[in-house]
Scaffold this active site. Structure first.
Site, PDB file in Angstrom:
ATOM      1  CG  ASP A 120      -2.004   0.914   1.276  1.00 16.13           C
ATOM      2  OD1 ASP A 120      -2.045   1.785   0.393  1.00 16.13           O
ATOM      3  OD2 ASP A 120      -2.841   0.820   2.184  1.00 16.13           O
ATOM      4  CG  ASP A 174      -9.303   3.187   1.242  1.00 19.29           C
ATOM      5  OD1 ASP A 174      -8.502   3.001   0.307  1.00 19.29           O
ATOM      6  OD2 ASP A 174      -8.978   3.177   2.436  1.00 19.29           O
TER       7      ASP A 174
END
Ligand code: GLA
Length: 417
Positions: free
Chosen positions: A147, A218
């Site tokens: 990430d 997200d």
């Protein structure tokens, strides 16, 4: 006899050499499993991971194809004097946890960042890529979600303050670096990029070993967010295929206040998108209706179809969208989704089969009810708000392609009448 014996020995030896040298093929269909973030976020513990693994087996999810049990952010502790990363107090023994998950016939995943810190501010892999890759291999980790997070500010922006193109090159090099470290560590691993779709990641990720890449920011459990993400997948279908997948983020099925229809529509559309199916709900307290969505094998079969062709957005009429996906052996999946907030916004909806390259009557199966139905061009269909009609047509009727006769060509005996 002797010649035969030595020949078979040679064949055996060759086979074992090939078995050793052939690269492990991972993610030939979109990865399926569960990830801790969407429900537990920063509170996840070793106990939650074990309980989730237990439930994946007990609920039949494992039999339905859910294999990866992925620990997201907040497992990381500190590095010791040799730079070796240790897990924090919530995860007392990572090797024992990995062994436990493996003992259930499941695989285990982990999370890190190319930056100095993860998104939740924990220790990440910057400057320790080889060491971390080896550590994961020693634990038997089968999946890494990598990430971007602090790499943006701490590395990309610092090294190339006013040069976006250079920042992107630095980012790609960081993903490449970890990819090479994972390969060198020698344990087969699914490599998942999480950098929110920057720099058209779908164009370069497969070339540097990415098995899946997030295409957006997200997800969270609200219809508007799920719908926004769905829209952002339009046009990405050509980039997906066996070993390399677009990732519209993990599932929110069973989370927040999503209605049953919304849960069903979310799951159906992710299956159409050939998305990784990583459940993100509280498995020990899963309601039966959520379990039956997550374990619907006919819908999972769409996601896992071996051709690996992601659905395309075929057309929209008002607030109803039609997506189609080509499946193995000439079959077709069609999803008709009412994205509007009331039933009557696009009513009646008339399905244009001819716009999908289909002609005449079509025998279809409704994958949520199991009913067989006959579709015809222009037929009216009722779809409640935020719900979906998901259909599979095993033997579609398509227009006959007329043979074009070349000038001077004699008609073939079959076409002579
Ligand atoms: C980012 C990712 C999420 C999750 C969190 C963890 O926001 O996109 O999926 O991994 O970090 O901190």
């Amino acid at each position: 006899m002797r010649i035969f014996a030595s020949l078979s020995l040679a064949v055996l030896a060759l086979a074992s050499v090939t078995a050793i040298s052939a690269p492990a093929q991972v993610a030939q269909t979109p990865p399926m499993g569960w990830n801790s973030w969407n429900y537990f976020a920063g509170k996840v513990t070793d106990k939650d991971i074990r309980a989730s693994a237990d439930q994946i087996v007990a609920t039949g999810m494992k039999d339905a194809g859910y294999i990866y049990v992925n620990i997201d952010d907040t497992w990381e502790g500190q590095r010791d004097a040799n730079g070796v990363l240790h897990s924090n107090d919530k995860f007392p023994d990572m090797k024992a946890l990995a062994d436990y998950v493996h003992s259930k016939g499941l695989k285990i995943g982990i999370y890190s960042s190319p930056g100095p810190k993860t998104c939740a501010g924990y220790e990440a892999s910057y400057g320790h890529e080889e060491q971390d890759a080896q550590l994961y291999a020693s634990w038997g980790i089968d999946y890494l979600k990598y990430d971007l997070c602090s790499f943006i500010g701490d590395v990309m922006v610092k090294q190339a303050p006013n040069d976006k193109a250079e920042q992107m090159r630095i980012m790609i090099a960081a993903y490449d670096k970890m990819g090479k470290a994972l390969k060198a560590a020698g344990h087969p691993i699914v490599y998942s990029f999480c950098q929110y779709g920057w720099d058209s990641v779908w164009e370069w990720a497969p070339g540097i070993g990415g098995n899946l890449w997030r295409t957006t920011g997200d997800i969270y459990p609200a219809w508007d967010r799920i719908y926004t993400i769905l829209e952002q997948q339009t046009g990405l279908n050509t980039y997906a295929g066996p070993g390399h997948w677009n990732d519209p983020d993990m599932l929110e099925v069973g989370n927040g206040k999503l209605s049953l229809a919304e849960n069903r529509a979310h799951f159906s559309m992710w299956a159409m998108l050939a998305a990784p199916l990583l459940a993100g709900n509280d498995l020990p307290h899963m309601k039966p209706e959520i379990k039956s969505i997550l374990t619907n094998r006919d819908v999972i079969a769409i996601d896992q179809d071996p051709l690996g062709k992601q659905a395309r957005h075929a057309y929209s009429t008002g607030e109803v969208e039609v997506w189609t996906r080509e499946l193995k052996d000439g079959a077709v999946a069609i999803a008709i989704l009412n994205v509007g907030s009331d039933l009557y916004s696009t009513h009646p909806f008339r399905v244009a089969l001819n716009a999908l390259g289909l002609t005449g009557l079509q025998q279809a199966t409704n994958l949520w009810t199991g009913e067989k139905t006959v579709l015809s061009n222009g037929m009216a269909i009722e779809i409640p708000s935020h719900d979906v009609l998901l259909l599979r047509i095993d033997q579609p009727n398509r227009p006959q392609i007329k043979q074009i006769k070349m000038v001077g060509e004699k008609p073939s005996p079959a076409t002579q009448k």
